[in-house]
Design a protein around this motif. Structure first.
Motif, mmCIF file in Angstrom:
data_model
loop_
_atom_site.group_PDB
_atom_site.id
_atom_site.type_symbol
_atom_site.label_atom_id
_atom_site.label_comp_id
_atom_site.label_asym_id
_atom_site.label_seq_id
_atom_site.Cartn_x
_atom_site.Cartn_y
_atom_site.Cartn_z
ATOM 1 N N PRO A 111 0.797 -1.221 0.000
ATOM 2 C CA PRO A 111 0.000 0.000 0.000
ATOM 3 C C PRO A 111 0.835 1.280 0.000
ATOM 4 O O PRO A 111 0.278 2.368 -0.159
ATOM 5 N N ASP A 112 2.155 1.167 0.150
ATOM 6 C CA ASP A 112 3.007 2.353 0.215
ATOM 7 C C ASP A 112 3.506 2.804 -1.155
ATOM 8 O O ASP A 112 4.507 3.502 -1.256
ATOM 9 N N LEU A 113 2.808 2.414 -2.210
ATOM 10 C CA LEU A 113 3.167 2.856 -3.551
ATOM 11 C C LEU A 113 2.101 3.803 -4.092
ATOM 12 O O LEU A 113 0.916 3.675 -3.765
ATOM 13 N N PRO A 114 2.505 4.751 -4.949
ATOM 14 C CA PRO A 114 1.564 5.757 -5.476
ATOM 15 C C PRO A 114 0.778 5.234 -6.678
ATOM 16 O O PRO A 114 0.928 5.737 -7.802
ATOM 17 N N PHE A 115 -0.075 4.238 -6.461
ATOM 18 C CA PHE A 115 -0.828 3.682 -7.585
ATOM 19 C C PHE A 115 -1.714 4.754 -8.212
ATOM 20 O O PHE A 115 -2.531 5.372 -7.522
ATOM 21 N N PRO A 116 -1.568 4.996 -9.510
ATOM 22 C CA PRO A 116 -2.473 5.938 -10.173
ATOM 23 C C PRO A 116 -3.920 5.471 -10.039
ATOM 24 O O PRO A 116 -4.186 4.271 -9.917
ATOM 25 N N GLU A 117 -4.837 6.406 -10.061
ATOM 26 C CA GLU A 117 -6.258 6.073 -9.921
ATOM 27 C C GLU A 117 -6.667 5.032 -10.957
ATOM 28 O O GLU A 117 -6.326 5.127 -12.138
ATOM 29 N N GLY A 118 -7.374 4.026 -10.494
ATOM 30 C CA GLY A 118 -7.854 2.986 -11.389
ATOM 31 C C GLY A 118 -6.876 1.848 -11.596
ATOM 32 O O GLY A 118 -7.165 0.937 -12.390
ATOM 33 N N THR A 119 -5.726 1.858 -10.920
ATOM 34 C CA THR A 119 -4.755 0.782 -11.061
ATOM 35 C C THR A 119 -4.519 0.108 -9.712
ATOM 36 O O THR A 119 -4.703 0.713 -8.662
ATOM 37 N N ASP A 120 -4.109 -1.146 -9.764
ATOM 38 C CA ASP A 120 -3.805 -1.876 -8.532
ATOM 39 C C ASP A 120 -2.649 -2.848 -8.728
ATOM 40 O O ASP A 120 -2.452 -3.772 -7.940
#
Length: 322
Positions: free
Chosen positions: A125-134
């Protein structure tokens, strides 16, 4: 088996109140050799790659000062090394692989990249996932100059939504040769663990850096080795310490697309712990456990850090050897 980092030998926030507001959370990946699937986070494992999407490649001209090996030869070498006893045939095969292939045989690019890491948001969870990505997928071209290739496609990221991948690519392309087996990760399953970190000395002010302890020796409570940045492979957190040179500051971290100063995304460390950082060895690990599970070595055993653009993580990462 889970992996648990022992408590730090000193409460940094209490001992140095001025650092309390600088704490960050990182995810130690704790890679260990295994057989990950495309539906799992991994290092060096298979990727959840859409069958209809082109596999990424590198068009850079790479330095190849050493004899080359094929990816299959790298796998064969590791299988033999894992055996307790070697036959005469094993010795002959290892000698043949070490002799390698003439670098002049290296075909001109583009070269297919190889998987470095696959990280699902549920695990990191400590990564900056762009919106809509996982899902984050990291690939590179396994030649020794990857850390000196700013602005090229030698290191590539793919951010995607796992649920949108209907048909998975059955077999990923591989480069004809690799520049060194030390840049081919052993397939590893992950045991993610969130930890608290404080900035390395180069990210402190001179006054702050002068106040932190500088313990020496194995197990010592030195700031660099025991109290600041976790060793090993990790996501997020603070930048790793600089070892063989000084930090270039914000300027060397600027995104090539928009000039924003990058933030630590992924740290690839040669070892999960060493004599200076042994206090980070998970409590579940025996004293004689291997501290180099991925068998990845960058430079002379340094750390390779990927920095992501805070404005848009989809921009090409900045890579810095530290």
């Amino acid at each position: 088996m889970t992996r648990t980092t022992p408590p730090r030998p000193l409460d940094v926030a209490s001992a140095f109140p001025e650092l309390a507001g600088m704490v960050r959370t990182a995810t130690r990946l704790h890679p260990r050799p295994g057989s990950p699937t495309v539906r799992e986070s991994s290092v060096g494992g298979p990727l959840l790659w859409p069958a209809g999407e082109a596999w990424p490649s590198c068009s850079a001209e790479h330095d190849a000062p050493f004899p080359l090996n094929t990816p299959e030869e790298v796998r064969t070498l590791r299988r033999i090394r894992a055996r307790e006893e070697w036959t005469d045939e094993d010795h002959a095969e290892v000698s043949r692989i070490h002799a390698g292939h003439d670098p002049s045989l290296l075909p001109e690019g583009p070269h297919p990249l190889i998987p470095v890491a696959q990280l699902y948001a549920r695990d990191v969870p400590d990564l900056p996932f762009p919106e809509g990505t996982d899902l984050l997928q990291v690939l590179w071209c396994p030649f020794i100059d990857i850390e000196d290739q700013p602005g090229t496609d030698a290191v590539q990221l793919r951010w995607r939504r796992a649920g949108e991948v209907a048909e998975v690519l059955a077999a990923a392309p591989e480069p004809a040769y690799v520049g060194t087996y030390e840049l081919v990760p052993v397939p590893c399953v992950l045991h993610p663990e969130r930890v608290r970190e404080y900035p390395a000395a180069h990210d402190l002010s001179p006054e702050q850096a002068g106040r932190v302890p500088r313990g020496e020796g194995e197990g010592a409570a030195g700031y660099r080795g025991a109290l600041s940045v976790a060793p090993g492979w990790k996501a997020g957190g603070w930048a790793a310490p600089f070892t063989f040179r000084d930090s270039g500051g914000p300027e060397e971290l600027r995104c090539g697309e928009c000039a924003a100063v990058g933030e630590p995304l992924l740290t690839l460390d040669h070892s999960e712990w060493d004599a200076e950082t042994v206090s980070w060895r998970p409590v579940e690990e025996a004293a004689d456990a291997s501290s180099t599970p991925t068998e990845v070595t960058v430079g002379g055993g340094y750390t390779l850090q990927f920095y992501a653009c805070p404005a848009d993580p989809r921009h090409p990462p900045v890579t810095v050897m530290q």
